[in-house]
Design a protein around this motif. Structure first.
Motif, mmCIF file in Angstrom:
data_model
loop_
_atom_site.group_PDB
_atom_site.id
_atom_site.type_symbol
_atom_site.label_atom_id
_atom_site.label_comp_id
_atom_site.label_asym_id
_atom_site.label_seq_id
_atom_site.Cartn_x
_atom_site.Cartn_y
_atom_site.Cartn_z
ATOM 1 N N ILE A 372 0.828 -1.217 0.000
ATOM 2 C CA ILE A 372 0.000 0.000 0.000
ATOM 3 C C ILE A 372 0.859 1.263 0.000
ATOM 4 C CG2 ILE A 372 -1.743 1.306 1.265
ATOM 5 C CD1 ILE A 372 -2.846 -1.335 2.314
ATOM 6 N N ILE A 373 1.740 1.400 0.992
ATOM 7 C CA ILE A 373 2.564 2.614 1.077
ATOM 8 C C ILE A 373 3.498 2.704 -0.122
ATOM 9 C CG2 ILE A 373 4.212 3.894 2.483
ATOM 10 C CD1 ILE A 373 1.356 3.590 3.652
ATOM 11 N N GLY A 374 4.081 1.567 -0.530
ATOM 12 C CA GLY A 374 4.964 1.591 -1.696
ATOM 13 C C GLY A 374 4.242 2.032 -2.956
ATOM 14 N N THR A 375 3.014 1.531 -3.163
ATOM 15 C CA THR A 375 2.225 1.937 -4.328
ATOM 16 C C THR A 375 1.857 3.410 -4.247
ATOM 17 O OG1 THR A 375 1.326 -0.291 -4.583
ATOM 18 C CG2 THR A 375 0.097 1.510 -5.613
ATOM 19 N N LYS A 376 1.458 3.874 -3.056
ATOM 20 C CA LYS A 376 1.110 5.291 -2.884
ATOM 21 C C LYS A 376 2.299 6.185 -3.213
ATOM 22 C CE LYS A 376 -0.773 8.590 0.461
ATOM 23 N NZ LYS A 376 0.245 9.624 0.215
ATOM 24 N N ASN A 377 3.483 5.794 -2.759
ATOM 25 C CA ASN A 377 4.680 6.583 -3.067
ATOM 26 C C ASN A 377 4.909 6.684 -4.574
ATOM 27 O OD1 ASN A 377 5.191 6.939 -0.342
ATOM 28 N ND2 ASN A 377 6.697 5.270 -0.224
ATOM 29 N N CYS A 378 4.787 5.564 -5.256
ATOM 30 C CA CYS A 378 5.020 5.552 -6.707
ATOM 31 C C CYS A 378 3.989 6.401 -7.447
ATOM 32 C CB CYS A 378 4.981 4.121 -7.221
ATOM 33 S SG CYS A 378 6.375 3.101 -6.698
ATOM 34 N N PRO A 401 -11.749 -9.308 -1.832
ATOM 35 C CA PRO A 401 -10.593 -9.957 -1.200
ATOM 36 C C PRO A 401 -10.958 -10.712 0.076
ATOM 37 C CG PRO A 401 -10.521 -7.587 -0.872
ATOM 38 C CD PRO A 401 -11.606 -7.838 -1.861
ATOM 39 N N THR A 402 -10.335 -11.871 0.208
ATOM 40 C CA THR A 402 -10.529 -12.710 1.404
ATOM 41 C C THR A 402 -9.222 -12.940 2.135
ATOM 42 O OG1 THR A 402 -10.246 -14.714 0.076
ATOM 43 C CG2 THR A 402 -12.497 -13.899 0.372
ATOM 44 N N ASN A 403 -8.161 -12.234 1.723
ATOM 45 C CA ASN A 403 -6.867 -12.378 2.381
ATOM 46 C C ASN A 403 -6.152 -11.036 2.386
ATOM 47 O OD1 ASN A 403 -5.333 -12.243 -0.265
ATOM 48 N ND2 ASN A 403 -6.468 -14.155 -0.586
ATOM 49 N N VAL A 404 -5.077 -10.964 3.142
ATOM 50 C CA VAL A 404 -4.354 -9.700 3.317
ATOM 51 C C VAL A 404 -3.779 -9.209 1.996
ATOM 52 C CG1 VAL A 404 -2.354 -8.634 4.420
ATOM 53 C CG2 VAL A 404 -3.829 -10.166 5.727
ATOM 54 N N MET A 405 -3.171 -10.104 1.242
ATOM 55 C CA MET A 405 -2.563 -9.689 -0.028
ATOM 56 C C MET A 405 -3.604 -9.089 -0.956
ATOM 57 S SD MET A 405 -1.756 -10.273 -3.427
ATOM 58 C CE MET A 405 -1.971 -11.963 -3.931
ATOM 59 N N GLY A 406 -4.743 -9.775 -1.124
ATOM 60 C CA GLY A 406 -5.801 -9.261 -1.987
ATOM 61 C C GLY A 406 -6.351 -7.932 -1.494
ATOM 62 N N ALA A 407 -6.470 -7.795 -0.167
ATOM 63 C CA ALA A 407 -6.992 -6.545 0.396
ATOM 64 C C ALA A 407 -6.051 -5.377 0.139
ATOM 65 C CB ALA A 407 -7.229 -6.724 1.894
ATOM 66 N N THR A 408 -4.737 -5.624 0.294
ATOM 67 C CA THR A 408 -3.780 -4.527 0.042
ATOM 68 C C THR A 408 -3.810 -4.098 -1.423
ATOM 69 O OG1 THR A 408 -1.973 -6.099 -0.358
ATOM 70 C CG2 THR A 408 -2.250 -5.297 1.899
ATOM 71 N N CYS A 412 -4.898 -0.423 -3.146
ATOM 72 C CA CYS A 412 -4.066 0.256 -4.159
ATOM 73 C C CYS A 412 -4.901 0.634 -5.376
ATOM 74 C CB CYS A 412 -2.911 -0.647 -4.572
ATOM 75 S SG CYS A 412 -1.711 -0.966 -3.269
ATOM 76 N N GLU A 413 -5.768 -0.263 -5.812
ATOM 77 C CA GLU A 413 -6.639 0.031 -6.953
ATOM 78 C C GLU A 413 -7.546 1.211 -6.650
ATOM 79 O OE1 GLU A 413 -7.100 -4.540 -8.768
ATOM 80 O OE2 GLU A 413 -8.814 -3.488 -7.910
ATOM 81 N N LEU A 414 -8.131 1.218 -5.459
ATOM 82 C CA LEU A 414 -9.041 2.316 -5.075
ATOM 83 C C LEU A 414 -8.293 3.644 -5.032
ATOM 84 C CD1 LEU A 414 -11.088 0.516 -2.276
ATOM 85 C CD2 LEU A 414 -11.908 1.187 -4.544
ATOM 86 N N TYR A 415 -7.074 3.632 -4.528
ATOM 87 C CA TYR A 415 -6.282 4.867 -4.494
ATOM 88 C C TYR A 415 -5.963 5.335 -5.918
ATOM 89 C CZ TYR A 415 -2.732 8.262 -3.187
ATOM 90 O OH TYR A 415 -2.022 9.444 -3.027
ATOM 91 N N ALA A 416 -5.595 4.382 -6.781
ATOM 92 C CA ALA A 416 -5.272 4.742 -8.169
ATOM 93 C C ALA A 416 -6.495 5.322 -8.886
ATOM 94 C CB ALA A 416 -4.749 3.512 -8.914
ATOM 95 N N GLN A 417 -7.690 4.828 -8.555
ATOM 96 C CA GLN A 417 -8.908 5.292 -9.212
ATOM 97 C C GLN A 417 -9.344 6.670 -8.726
ATOM 98 O OE1 GLN A 417 -11.732 2.185 -8.389
ATOM 99 N NE2 GLN A 417 -10.824 0.740 -9.860
#
Length: 450
Positions: A372-378, A401-408, A412-417
């Protein structure tokens, strides 16, 4: 300059006809010597000279009818020796009939079995000599069956005869009844039902598939060949320059759906002449994106990864494009901003992420920080430095998402949108389980099966 002359079917046949003539003459003469204890009476010596040329002519003709002169020397096998024994036996029978019907002089009939044994030994020794020499030198014999009677089969056999590939075709099979019985470079086309018989007869260890099959049919054929003991299975495709290219049967060949080809022209227009930054460039997805961008004519590739080894591997591979290797983490915003400021990328492809579901479950803070933070920085820096296009590599696990990886990744997708992107076009693409990637279930299955 060293010139190597490659044998043709004609030169091979002529060579063996000449050597066989000498062998047949010598074997018949030696049979007479053994019969008469090395002192041939003059009247029997006349018989020898009167009949030897008839015997040689009969043997050469029968050998030709048995297609023995079209067998490649270096790949002579036991089944070929069996054909020679049959041909010699038939030749001796024909000779005896002619001798009894038309020759009135004395003839030692006990010389016939001696001649048969000597001819078989000498002919076999000559044929096996090159194979034994190859084995002595450590060269590997690889008898191969071709599946599919078509143009690609012709090219494959031709390439094998010229030594371009390390396979020697001994038989062809096809399920097309109109092709059964035909010959391709002196290799007979057999029906597919004879596949197990041919594999056993010729001790076949490899198969080259030249025919197009649906994934389901290819899967069944693959399993069938493995069941019969074929260890190496290759797919053949004909290149534009008519050269033959062989590759292993891949997982995607057995899928129920066909892979989609990329629109290379559209990609070239997007990438050519641009400075492209790829985060996670040493990973499975990032490294392949880097290869494709290099082939599409990127002006410069900024390859960013926190793994020293992975980064080294991809940089060493891409030697035909200007590359910059940066050992950085997308979490370090200050260092990342220096990179944006220095290289001013036109396109950013963000592939850096933790993607192993079980590990992310056990390391939630690290997954959140990196993904999440890495994607936000980029994304933020791409907007700040007016990057034309930003591509977020996401996952199908971001859907409900049903797991941590999918949720993160969903975050990221929501932030990008929803971020104010100004002049930067931000897009996201969801990947499924990428075949052959690190962490993919396919390599794990392969290791378990092996």
């Amino acid at each position: 300059m060293k010139i190597r002359l490659r044998p043709t079917a004609l030169t091979r046949a002529l060579f063996f006809m000449i050597t066989d003539t000498l062998i047949f003459f010598s074997a018949f003469y030696l049979a007479f010597l053994l019969r008469f204890n090395f002192h041939i009476p003059p009247n029997y010596l006349e018989t020898f000279y009167a009949l030897v040329w008839y015997l040689i002519a009969i043997k050469i003709t029968v050998f030709f009818l048995f297609k023995i002169y079209f067998i490649t020397w270096r790949y002579f096998v036991l089944s070929d020796m069996q054909k020679i024994l049959y041909a010699l036996l038939i030749s001796e029978v024909i000779f005896i009939l002619i001798e009894r019907l038309y020759y009135t002089g004395p003839f030692p009939r006990s010389a016939i079995p001696i001649d048969f044994l000597l001819s078989a030994f000498l002919i076999g020794a000559l044929r096996f000599s090159k194979r034994m020499l190859k084995n002595f030198k450590g060269e590997r014999l690889n008898p191969t069956i071709i599946i599919g009677a078509n143009q690609k089969a012709m090219q494959t056999i031709s390439g094998a005869m010229q030594g371009q590939i390390d396979y020697f075709p001994v038989a062809i099979v096809d399920d097309d009844a109109s092709m059964v019985g035909a010959y391709f470079h002196n290799k007979k086309v057999h029906p597919c039902k004879k596949l197990p018989e041919l594999i056993q007869k010729y001790e076949i260890s490899s198969a080259i598939i030249t025919k197009e099959y649906t994934p389901d049919s290819l899967d069944r054929l693959f399993e069938r060949l493995k069941k019969y003991g074929v260890k190496e299975i290759k797919l053949s495709r004909l290149l534009s320059n008519k050269e033959e290219n062989l590759r292993n049967v891949a997982i995607e060949d057995l899928l129920a759906r066909r892979p989609k080809d990329l629109d290379s022209k559209a990609i070239d227009r997007l990438i050519e002449g641009k400075v492209v930054m790829i985060t996670g460039a040493g990973g499975s997805i990032g490294s392949e994106i880097a290869r494709q961008c290099a082939r599409s004519g990127a002006k410069r590739l900024i390859l960013l990864d926190h793994s020293e080894y992975n980064l080294y591997q991809i940089v060493e591979e891409i030697t035909f494009c200007d590359t910059v290797a940066l050992m950085q983490s997308v979490v370090d915003r200050k260092l990342l901003e220096k990179t944006f400021r220095k290289y001013r990328p036109d396109i950013v492809i963000h592939a850096a992420a933790y993607k192993h579901v079980p590990l992310c479950e056990e390391n939630i803070e690290g997954a959140v920080l990196n993904n999440i933070i890495g994607t936000k920085n980029c994304i933020d820096l791409a907007i700040k430095y007016a990057v034309d296009k930003f591509v977020l590599i996401s996952t199908d696990k971001a859907v409900r998402p049903t797991n941590v990886m999918g949720a993160t990744k969903r975050i990221c997708e929501l932030y990008a949108q929803n971020v104010e992107s100004r002049n930067t076009l931000i897009t996201a693409v969801r990947f499924g389980n990428v075949l052959g990637s690190s962490g993919s279930v396919i390599p794990k299955f392969k290791r378990i099966i092996a």
